[in-house]
Design a protein around this motif. Structure first.
Motif, PDB file in Angstrom:
ATOM      1  N   ARG A   1       0.828  -1.203   0.000  1.00 16.82           N
ATOM      2  CA  ARG A   1       0.000   0.000   0.000  1.00 16.82           C
ATOM      3  C   ARG A   1       0.865   1.256   0.000  1.00 16.82           C
ATOM      4  O   ARG A   1       0.574   2.229  -0.692  1.00 16.82           O
ATOM      5  N   ARG A   2       1.960   1.247   0.779  1.00  9.82           N
ATOM      6  CA  ARG A   2       2.840   2.407   0.857  1.00  9.82           C
ATOM      7  C   ARG A   2       3.477   2.712  -0.495  1.00  9.82           C
ATOM      8  O   ARG A   2       3.523   3.860  -0.940  1.00  9.82           O
ATOM      9  N   VAL A   3       3.950   1.663  -1.172  1.00  7.05           N
ATOM     10  CA  VAL A   3       4.580   1.853  -2.484  1.00  7.05           C
ATOM     11  C   VAL A   3       3.540   2.320  -3.504  1.00  7.05           C
ATOM     12  O   VAL A   3       3.786   3.242  -4.281  1.00  7.05           O
ATOM     13  N   LYS A   4       2.367   1.706  -3.491  1.00  5.29           N
ATOM     14  CA  LYS A   4       1.327   2.067  -4.460  1.00  5.29           C
ATOM     15  C   LYS A   4       0.874   3.508  -4.276  1.00  5.29           C
ATOM     16  O   LYS A   4       0.716   4.251  -5.254  1.00  5.29           O
ATOM     17  N   ASN A   5       0.669   3.945  -3.033  1.00  2.21           N
ATOM     18  CA  ASN A   5       0.240   5.319  -2.782  1.00  2.21           C
ATOM     19  C   ASN A   5       1.314   6.331  -3.177  1.00  2.21           C
ATOM     20  O   ASN A   5       1.000   7.397  -3.710  1.00  2.21           O
ATOM     21  N   ALA A   6       2.573   6.013  -2.918  1.00  2.00           N
ATOM     22  CA  ALA A   6       3.653   6.939  -3.252  1.00  2.00           C
ATOM     23  C   ALA A   6       3.744   7.141  -4.756  1.00  2.00           C
ATOM     24  O   ALA A   6       3.899   8.265  -5.237  1.00  2.00           O
ATOM     25  N   VAL A   7       3.634   6.061  -5.504  1.00  3.63           N
ATOM     26  CA  VAL A   7       3.790   6.148  -6.953  1.00  3.63           C
ATOM     27  C   VAL A   7       2.546   6.743  -7.609  1.00  3.63           C
ATOM     28  O   VAL A   7       2.644   7.508  -8.559  1.00  3.63           O
ATOM     29  N   SER A   8       1.376   6.412  -7.099  1.00  2.62           N
ATOM     30  CA  SER A   8       0.151   6.903  -7.739  1.00  2.62           C
ATOM     31  C   SER A   8      -0.029   8.406  -7.573  1.00  2.62           C
ATOM     32  O   SER A   8      -0.782   9.017  -8.327  1.00  2.62           O
ATOM     33  N   ASN A   9       0.661   9.027  -6.618  1.00  6.64           N
ATOM     34  CA  ASN A   9       0.567  10.465  -6.419  1.00  6.64           C
ATOM     35  C   ASN A   9       1.475  11.260  -7.358  1.00  6.64           C
ATOM     36  O   ASN A   9       1.417  12.484  -7.357  1.00  6.64           O
ATOM     37  N   LEU A  10       2.310  10.592  -8.136  1.00  6.47           N
ATOM     38  CA  LEU A  10       3.172  11.292  -9.084  1.00  6.47           C
ATOM     39  C   LEU A  10       2.338  11.878 -10.214  1.00  6.47           C
ATOM     40  O   LEU A  10       1.328  11.302 -10.622  1.00  6.47           O
ATOM     41  N   LYS A  11       2.804  13.000 -10.745  1.00  6.59           N
ATOM     42  CA  LYS A  11       2.107  13.651 -11.843  1.00  6.59           C
ATOM     43  C   LYS A  11       2.312  12.845 -13.127  1.00  6.59           C
ATOM     44  O   LYS A  11       3.433  12.454 -13.448  1.00  6.59           O
ATOM     45  N   GLY A  12       1.236  12.563 -13.835  1.00  2.44           N
ATOM     46  CA  GLY A  12       1.308  11.859 -15.106  1.00  2.44           C
ATOM     47  C   GLY A  12       1.077  10.361 -15.021  1.00  2.44           C
ATOM     48  O   GLY A  12       1.029   9.690 -16.039  1.00  2.44           O
ATOM     49  N   VAL A  13       0.910   9.829 -13.827  1.00  2.46           N
ATOM     50  CA  VAL A  13       0.700   8.386 -13.666  1.00  2.46           C
ATOM     51  C   VAL A  13      -0.737   8.045 -14.033  1.00  2.46           C
ATOM     52  O   VAL A  13      -1.681   8.647 -13.528  1.00  2.46           O
ATOM     53  N   LYS A  14      -0.908   7.080 -14.930  1.00  2.00           N
ATOM     54  CA  LYS A  14      -2.244   6.640 -15.339  1.00  2.00           C
ATOM     55  C   LYS A  14      -2.676   5.388 -14.590  1.00  2.00           C
ATOM     56  O   LYS A  14      -3.827   5.260 -14.202  1.00  2.00           O
ATOM     57  N   SER A  15      -1.768   4.426 -14.411  1.00  2.00           N
ATOM     58  CA  SER A  15      -2.132   3.205 -13.687  1.00  2.00           C
ATOM     59  C   SER A  15      -0.914   2.650 -12.956  1.00  2.00           C
ATOM     60  O   SER A  15       0.223   2.811 -13.396  1.00  2.00           O
ATOM     61  N   VAL A  16      -1.204   1.997 -11.837  1.00  2.00           N
ATOM     62  CA  VAL A  16      -0.173   1.355 -11.029  1.00  2.00           C
ATOM     63  C   VAL A  16      -0.622  -0.074 -10.764  1.00  2.00           C
ATOM     64  O   VAL A  16      -1.731  -0.299 -10.300  1.00  2.00           O
ATOM     65  N   ASN A  17       0.239  -1.025 -11.068  1.00  2.00           N
ATOM     66  CA  ASN A  17      -0.064  -2.434 -10.822  1.00  2.00           C
ATOM     67  C   ASN A  17       1.033  -2.991  -9.925  1.00  2.00           C
ATOM     68  O   ASN A  17       2.211  -2.946 -10.282  1.00  2.00           O
ATOM     69  N   VAL A  18       0.648  -3.508  -8.766  1.00  2.00           N
ATOM     70  CA  VAL A  18       1.604  -4.052  -7.810  1.00  2.00           C
ATOM     71  C   VAL A  18       1.406  -5.560  -7.733  1.00  2.00           C
ATOM     72  O   VAL A  18       0.308  -6.034  -7.485  1.00  2.00           O
ATOM     73  N   ASN A  19       2.482  -6.315  -7.967  1.00  2.00           N
ATOM     74  CA  ASN A  19       2.453  -7.773  -7.863  1.00  2.00           C
ATOM     75  C   ASN A  19       3.438  -8.159  -6.769  1.00  2.00           C
ATOM     76  O   ASN A  19       4.651  -8.198  -6.994  1.00  2.00           O
ATOM     77  N   ARG A  20       2.921  -8.422  -5.573  1.00  2.00           N
ATOM     78  CA  ARG A  20       3.793  -8.707  -4.432  1.00  2.00           C
ATOM     79  C   ARG A  20       4.490 -10.040  -4.586  1.00  2.00           C
ATOM     80  O   ARG A  20       5.620 -10.214  -4.141  1.00  2.00           O
ATOM     81  N   LYS A  21       3.857 -11.005  -5.222  1.00  2.00           N
ATOM     82  CA  LYS A  21       4.453 -12.329  -5.375  1.00  2.00           C
ATOM     83  C   LYS A  21       5.723 -12.266  -6.217  1.00  2.00           C
ATOM     84  O   LYS A  21       6.699 -12.952  -5.933  1.00  2.00           O
TER      85      LYS A  21
END
Length: 146
Positions: A39-59
């Motif tokens: 969640r921490r990584v996803k929130n940090a990256v999704s707040n960047l300007k220009g980001v359209k989608s974030v996909n996190v695969n923990r496995k």
């Protein structure tokens, strides 16, 4: 002529615009142990300007970011969360000529992936290469040997 010069300068300055960054996908390897890390990584990256989608695969320990972003900014943002991160170093093993040479094979790689390294082709006169081509289906004299 003073008024016309002013108007022409005004319109020539306003037509200059910044070039928009190209749409791209950035893959980053990040070790994530729990839902909080994810969640921490996803929130940090999704707040960047220009980001359209974030996909996190923990496995796979993989974060995929798509959008009009700079790859180095994304990497630095992930590192700012306190996680050790690097660009995704793996490619599917079927895209590599010799996937299990010492430099490419990695035990920590996700299933079906090997490291993306420059691979040297074996010399055609090497003894092990001669033996593998001796019994190959592409060798027209293989039947006479068997």
């Amino acid at each position: 002529m003073g008024a016309l010069d002013f108007i022409s300068d005004y319109f020539s300055i306003s037509t200059r615009r910044k070039k928009r960054k190209a749409m791209q996908t950035v893959d980053i390897k990040v070790k994530m142990d729990c839902d909080g890390c994810e969640r921490r990584v996803k929130n940090a990256v999704s707040n960047l300007k220009g980001v359209k989608s974030v996909n996190v695969n923990r496995k796979q320990s993989r974060v995929t970011v798509s959008g009009y972003v700079d790859p180095n900014r994304v990497l630095n943002k992930v590192k700012s969360t306190g996680k050790r991160a690097e660009f995704w170093p793996y490619v599917p093993y079927n895209l590599v000529a010799y996937p299990y040479v010492a430099q490419a094979y990695d035990k920590r790689a996700p299933p079906g992936f090997v490291k993306n390294v420059v691979q040297a082709l074996p010399s055609p006169n090497a003894p092990d290469e001669k033996l593998t081509t001796l019994f190959s289906d592409e060798n027209p004299n293989a039947c006479s040997i068997m």
